[in-house]
Design a protein around this motif. Sequence first.
Motif: not given
Length: 238
Positions: A122, A126, A145-146, A152
């Motif tokens: 991330c 996070c 995306r995370c 990412l």
Amino acid sequence: MSSISLSPTDHVFVLTGAGISAESGLPTFRASDGLWAGHRVEDVCTPEALSENPALVWEFYSQRRAQGSTANPNPAHVALAQLEAKLGDRFFLCTQNVDDLHERAGSQRLVHMHGELAKSRCEDDCGRPPVPDTAVYKSLDEVPRCACGARLRPHIVFFGEIPLEMDRIQREIDRATVMVVIGTSGSVYPAANFVNWARHNGARTIYIGPERPLNAQAFTTIVEGKAGEVMPGLFHVE
């Protein structure tokens, strides 16, 4: 050179750098012109670069992934995996390299202090763990995306960031009776200090590489030569 004996009570800490991967065809960190694969390090390997131009950062690391997929472990990688198989938990490998050549050779007890090319994490840190990721992205829009929603980023320790697993590395250095440094010039810190920490604790310190390192005075033994040529058969386990 005659073989180096390891006793039944020796604990071996191995540090590897770019030189061992260079023997598999991967470029070293910086070329003589100060560039890394045609880029200024400041443009592709700093938190500021990721913030200002994430597309370029991802383009660079995607190229490195594509390049790394064509490389294979060399005899030095294999020799280290074989040494680990003989020593068991008395062996520990710390690599400054971000490729997976050690794993592909069979090494298991290792950490990548500068991250891993085949993983992403991330961008906002996070707390979620890194995820396997070997994709070669052609644009920033392709980067996943995370779960938290942030993009990412490569699981790479950029300049200005703290190397990974330093507590574990310190514990392993503290119990080492032998430190072996392979293919690293002694110019990148904190890794360049590892040999001094081990020497302070009374460990034998051994350097293997094609030329003398900048911190040569810290080693009790220097073996000059390519790691892939000198590593096989170098260590004799009693």
